[in-house]
Design a protein around this motif. Structure first.
Motif, PDB file in Angstrom:
ATOM      1  N   GLY A  50      -8.710  -0.597   8.912  1.00 56.79           N
ATOM      2  CA  GLY A  50      -7.659   0.215   8.300  1.00 56.79           C
ATOM      3  C   GLY A  50      -6.261  -0.381   8.410  1.00 56.79           C
ATOM      4  N   GLN A  51      -6.196  -1.620   8.900  1.00 59.31           N
ATOM      5  CA  GLN A  51      -4.877  -2.217   9.176  1.00 59.31           C
ATOM      6  C   GLN A  51      -4.386  -3.138   8.064  1.00 59.31           C
ATOM      7  N   PRO A  65      -0.740   0.859   7.321  1.00 63.50           N
ATOM      8  CA  PRO A  65      -2.102   1.023   7.839  1.00 63.50           C
ATOM      9  C   PRO A  65      -2.536   2.473   7.629  1.00 63.50           C
ATOM     10  N   ILE A  66      -3.822   2.711   7.406  1.00 62.42           N
ATOM     11  CA  ILE A  66      -4.240   4.075   7.061  1.00 62.42           C
ATOM     12  C   ILE A  66      -4.875   4.820   8.225  1.00 62.42           C
ATOM     13  N   ASN A  67      -5.067   4.153   9.352  1.00 60.14           N
ATOM     14  CA  ASN A  67      -5.635   4.897  10.474  1.00 60.14           C
ATOM     15  C   ASN A  67      -4.503   5.367  11.382  1.00 60.14           C
ATOM     16  N   GLY A  68      -4.854   6.209  12.322  1.00 57.88           N
ATOM     17  CA  GLY A  68      -3.832   6.691  13.233  1.00 57.88           C
ATOM     18  C   GLY A  68      -3.157   7.963  12.745  1.00 57.88           C
ATOM     19  N   LEU A  74      -3.980  13.249   6.486  1.00 59.16           N
ATOM     20  CA  LEU A  74      -4.602  12.230   5.654  1.00 59.16           C
ATOM     21  C   LEU A  74      -5.318  12.869   4.454  1.00 59.16           C
ATOM     22  N   ALA A  75      -6.069  13.937   4.706  1.00 62.58           N
ATOM     23  CA  ALA A  75      -6.790  14.611   3.618  1.00 62.58           C
ATOM     24  C   ALA A  75      -5.801  15.112   2.569  1.00 62.58           C
ATOM     25  N   ILE A 114     -11.932   8.545   8.957  1.00 56.70           N
ATOM     26  CA  ILE A 114     -10.886   7.530   9.146  1.00 56.70           C
ATOM     27  C   ILE A 114     -10.067   7.838  10.395  1.00 56.70           C
ATOM     28  N   ALA A 115      -9.734   9.115  10.564  1.00 58.84           N
ATOM     29  CA  ALA A 115      -8.897   9.495  11.708  1.00 58.84           C
ATOM     30  C   ALA A 115      -9.612   9.277  13.042  1.00 58.84           C
ATOM     31  N   THR A 116     -10.924   9.401  13.047  1.00 55.76           N
ATOM     32  CA  THR A 116     -11.622   9.307  14.333  1.00 55.76           C
ATOM     33  C   THR A 116     -12.359   7.993  14.550  1.00 55.76           C
TER      34      THR A 116
END
Ligand code: HEC
Length: 119
Positions: A50-51, A65-68, A74-75, A114-116
């Motif tokens: 995700g980076q 980046p999309i994580n974190g 995010l949803a 993605i979040a977890t």
């Protein structure tokens, strides 16, 4: 009535069997498979962790980046991209064309994944 339901289920099962590619198509019978969705729809632009922050190595198109992020935020963002109401860097259309094929249920599962799991 029972026959109609059974018929519908069988038709659904046949359709799924015909589509032998092991992807994510969810529906009445299958819960969303967020991992499969991520690998098929997101990984090529956002990478396994995700980076990745550029599109195809072009530094002209950059994003975060999309994580974190937390899953709810995010949803919400993904649904806004799907609707077409976000265009942070001028390339929202790329995101919209990807997300338009996903249901809200799939987007929620994906955001949670993605979040977890994406790190
Ligand atoms: C074809 C390449 C491509 C694919 C596939 C793609 N994205 Fe994107 N993504 C982008 C681009 C380009 C942007 C910047 C969009 C803009 O201008 O707002 C972006 C932005 C984002 C953002 C916002 C990042 C920020 O800077 O705040 C998130 C979150 C995101 N994508 C998640 C996803 C998810 C989840 C998927 C899979 C369903 C996905 N993307 C599929 C290219 C892609």
């Amino acid at each position: 009535m029972k026959k109609i339901i059974l018929g519908a289920l069988l038709a659904g099962a046949t359709l799924m069997a015909a589509d032998s590619t092991p992807i994510y198509k969810s529906g009445v019978l299958l819960a969303p498979n967020a991992e499969a969705i991520y690998k098929k729809e997101c990984i090529q632009c956002h990478s396994a962790n995700g980076q990745q922050t550029t599109f195809e190595g072009s530094s002209r198109i950059e994003y975060a980046p999309i994580n974190g992020l937390n899953a709810d935020a995010l949803a919400k963002e993904l649904k806004a991209y799907r609707f077409g109401s976000v265009n942070k860097y001028g390339y929202g259309q790329l995101m919209k064309s990807t997300l338009i094929d996903l249901s809200y249920e799939e987007i929620d599962a994906l955001a949670e994944y993605i979040a977890t799991e994406i790190k």
